[in-house]
Enzyme design. Structure first.
Site, PDB file in Angstrom:
ATOM      1  N   CYS A  97      62.830  22.316  46.980  1.00 49.25           N
ATOM      2  CA  CYS A  97      62.023  21.076  46.638  1.00 49.25           C
ATOM      3  C   CYS A  97      61.798  21.185  44.987  1.00 49.25           C
ATOM      4  O   CYS A  97      61.306  22.358  44.625  1.00 49.25           O
ATOM      5  CB  CYS A  97      60.959  20.540  47.397  1.00 49.25           C
ATOM      6  SG  CYS A  97      60.173  19.177  46.856  1.00 49.25           S
ATOM      7  N   GLU A 140      63.221  13.820  51.982  1.00 54.40           N
ATOM      8  CA  GLU A 140      62.319  12.702  51.128  1.00 54.40           C
ATOM      9  C   GLU A 140      61.396  11.888  51.886  1.00 54.40           C
ATOM     10  O   GLU A 140      60.378  11.477  51.218  1.00 54.40           O
ATOM     11  CB  GLU A 140      63.765  11.934  50.475  1.00 54.40           C
ATOM     12  CG  GLU A 140      64.574  12.761  49.687  1.00 54.40           C
ATOM     13  CD  GLU A 140      63.757  13.550  48.612  1.00 54.40           C
ATOM     14  OE1 GLU A 140      62.803  13.329  48.144  1.00 54.40           O
ATOM     15  OE2 GLU A 140      64.379  14.703  48.320  1.00 54.40           O
TER      16      GLU A 140
HETATM   17 NI    NI Z   1      61.154  17.601  47.909  1.00 47.56          NI
END
Ligand code: NI
Length: 183
Positions: A97, A140
């Site tokens: 991420c 997400e």
């Molecule tokens: Ni992320």
């Protein structure tokens, strides 16, 4: 011209917030969408949620198949006020991420999902995704509820990344990342 926005790093409170529904008539929305897309590509991401650039909005952009060195054409999909309607099966994939630099770990997620979202021009879309695309959407979507991928790890896997997580949270007290490791 779209602007590349600074990335919020774990430790920033907005990454732990349940985000607000997006008002599609907000006149600032089109420019923000351009900036969000530009920032995702600039950071070599395949997805980016609004709170990762400091905006309290239930929306994200994805482009699962994009990679800087490939010939694959860019195809950003912006999902506003999305909902995951159904999940089936299971798969495991090593995730990362942009808001958790240098941390990677295997995450269990649904193999296939049915989901719904609004496009930037207000159209409601219902669709299905499986495999890698389903992973990106679930990752997400988690951001919109203040969840990051390491929250899904079991105790042992969490212990393995705990020190890095703690370091990140300690260095991100002012919220905004000092562009380390990604440029
Ligand atoms: Ni992320």
């Amino acid at each position: 011209m779209a602007e590349v926005l600074p990335i919020r790093i774990l430790g920033d409170a907005i990454l732990r917030k349940k985000l607000k529904e997006v008002d599609l008539s907000d006149p600032a929305l089109p420019a923000f969408i351009e900036d969000l897309i530009e920032t995702m590509y600039e950071r070599d991401g395949v997805g980016l949620a609004a709170n990762q650039v400091g905006e309290d909005k239930r929306m994200f952009v994805i482009d699962p198949w994009w990679a800087r060195d490939d010939e694959v054409q860019k195809n950003p999909i912006v999902m506003i006020n999305p909902e995951i309607l159904q999940k089936e099966g299971e798969q495991v994939y090593e995730e990362g991420c942009i808001s958790l630099p240098d941390i990677y770990a295997n995450v269990h997620r649904a193999q296939s999902i049915r989901y719904r979202y609004s496009t930037p021009d207000g159209k409601s879309v219902e669709a299905e995704a499986e495999g890698y695309e389903a992973i990106v959407i679930q990752h997400e979507y988690d951001h919109l509820n203040g969840v990051v991928f390491t929250d899904h790890l079991g105790t042992l896997a969490k212990l393995r990344v705990m020190r890095k997580l703690k370091d990140l949270e300690a260095t991100a007290v002012d919220g905004v990342n000092i562009r380390t490791g990604y440029e």
